[in-house]
Write an enzyme that holds these catalytic residues in place. Structure first.
Site, mmCIF file in Angstrom:
data_model
loop_
_atom_site.group_PDB
_atom_site.id
_atom_site.type_symbol
_atom_site.label_atom_id
_atom_site.label_comp_id
_atom_site.label_asym_id
_atom_site.label_seq_id
_atom_site.Cartn_x
_atom_site.Cartn_y
_atom_site.Cartn_z
ATOM 1 N N HIS A 136 -6.633 -5.716 2.864
ATOM 2 C CA HIS A 136 -5.345 -5.127 3.461
ATOM 3 C C HIS A 136 -4.790 -6.320 4.453
ATOM 4 C CE1 HIS A 136 -6.367 -0.877 2.666
ATOM 5 N NE2 HIS A 136 -7.538 -1.221 2.594
ATOM 6 N N ASP B 289 0.977 -1.261 0.038
ATOM 7 C CA ASP B 289 -0.018 0.135 0.080
ATOM 8 C C ASP B 289 0.964 1.324 0.092
ATOM 9 O OD1 ASP B 289 -1.754 2.302 1.104
ATOM 10 O OD2 ASP B 289 -3.335 0.760 1.335
ATOM 11 N N ILE B 290 0.305 2.043 -0.807
ATOM 12 C CA ILE B 290 1.351 3.502 -1.029
ATOM 13 C C ILE B 290 1.319 4.425 0.130
ATOM 14 C CG2 ILE B 290 -0.062 4.827 -2.226
ATOM 15 C CD1 ILE B 290 3.536 3.964 -3.558
ATOM 16 N N HIS C 248 -10.333 -5.620 -2.649
ATOM 17 C CA HIS C 248 -8.887 -5.748 -2.145
ATOM 18 C C HIS C 248 -8.874 -6.068 -0.556
ATOM 19 C CE1 HIS C 248 -10.122 -1.357 -1.974
ATOM 20 N NE2 HIS C 248 -9.457 -1.409 -0.949
HETATM 21 P P1 5GP Z 1 -9.576 1.577 0.413
HETATM 22 O O1 5GP Z 1 -10.591 1.472 -0.690
HETATM 23 O O2 5GP Z 1 -9.518 0.525 1.022
HETATM 24 O O3 5GP Z 1 -10.216 2.791 1.298
HETATM 25 O O4 5GP Z 1 -8.449 2.305 -0.030
HETATM 26 C C1 5GP Z 1 -7.453 1.806 -1.169
HETATM 27 C C2 5GP Z 1 -6.135 1.589 -0.587
HETATM 28 O O5 5GP Z 1 -5.332 1.513 -1.726
HETATM 29 C C3 5GP Z 1 -5.662 2.733 0.240
HETATM 30 O O6 5GP Z 1 -4.905 2.219 1.462
HETATM 31 C C4 5GP Z 1 -4.875 3.574 -0.467
HETATM 32 O O7 5GP Z 1 -3.426 4.014 0.401
HETATM 33 C C5 5GP Z 1 -4.086 2.211 -1.618
HETATM 34 N N1 5GP Z 1 -4.011 2.697 -2.732
HETATM 35 C C6 5GP Z 1 -4.730 3.786 -3.630
HETATM 36 N N2 5GP Z 1 -4.293 3.759 -4.604
HETATM 37 C C7 5GP Z 1 -3.174 3.449 -4.623
HETATM 38 C C8 5GP Z 1 -1.793 3.373 -5.719
HETATM 39 O O8 5GP Z 1 -1.847 3.728 -6.804
HETATM 40 N N3 5GP Z 1 -0.796 2.351 -5.441
HETATM 41 C C9 5GP Z 1 -0.828 1.713 -4.084
HETATM 42 N N4 5GP Z 1 0.363 0.935 -3.910
HETATM 43 N N5 5GP Z 1 -2.031 1.752 -3.382
HETATM 44 C C10 5GP Z 1 -2.770 2.666 -3.507
#
Ligand code: 5GP
Length: 135
Positions: free
Chosen positions: A95, A29-30, A93
């Site tokens: 985590h 995760d970035i 996804h």
């Molecule tokens: P959620 O949908 O679970 O709230 O958030 C998506 C997750 O993906 C977040 O933790 C965010 O940091 C991560 N994320 C979003 N865009 C990118 C990306 O382009 N690259 C990576 N490695 N992680 C991402």
């Protein structure tokens, strides 16, 4: 339009890959809540995890376990947290978040860990080596 995660799988957007097989992909995760915070995704683009077909759903969690075992070998932690959360990216996804047992560690409002590109790459490479040796 392809999700940002599909673009990552295709290599159109760079990622710190930690594991991959023909159906699943795992990458750092970035904006990590902890060092080693990893996202595990099916290559098949489906928004909601409970809409995945049975085989993909079961395969995803088998893969999650293999990736989790590799993370635990590399990142010192008490346990790994596993969370399906968030509406930001419309691509299912999971985590995986290394936990130290200090409480409130799976709070997405917490400040994120800042890592350099070199640190991200080093963590990813080490987890990938652990994954590749195991499977
Ligand atoms: P959620 O949908 O679970 O709230 O958030 C998506 C997750 O993906 C977040 O933790 C965010 O940091 C991560 N994320 C979003 N865009 C990118 C990306 O382009 N690259 C990576 N490695 N992680 C991402």
């Amino acid at each position: 339009m392809a999700s940002i995660f599909s673009k990552i799988i295709q290599g159109d957007i760079p990622s710190y890959r930690v594991a991959e097989n023909e159906s699943f992909y795992a990458f750092l995760d970035i904006n990590p809540l902890a060092k080693g915070h990893t996202l595990v995704i099916p290559k098949k683009e489906v928004d909601y995890i409970f809409d995945l077909d049975e085989d993909t759903y079961n395969g995803l969690f088998q893969f999650v376990k293999q990736v989790g075992n590799a993370i635990e070998k590399i990142i010192p932690c008490k346990r790994l947290g596993m969370v399906v959360y968030g509406l930001d990216v419309p691509h299912a996804h999971v985590h995986l978040i290394p936990l130290q047992g200090v409480g409130n560690e799976v709070n997405f409002s917490n400040p994120k860990v800042e890592l350099s590109q070199e640190e991200f790459q080093q963590i990813a490479d080490r987890i990938k080596s652990a994954f590749d040796n195991k499977v």
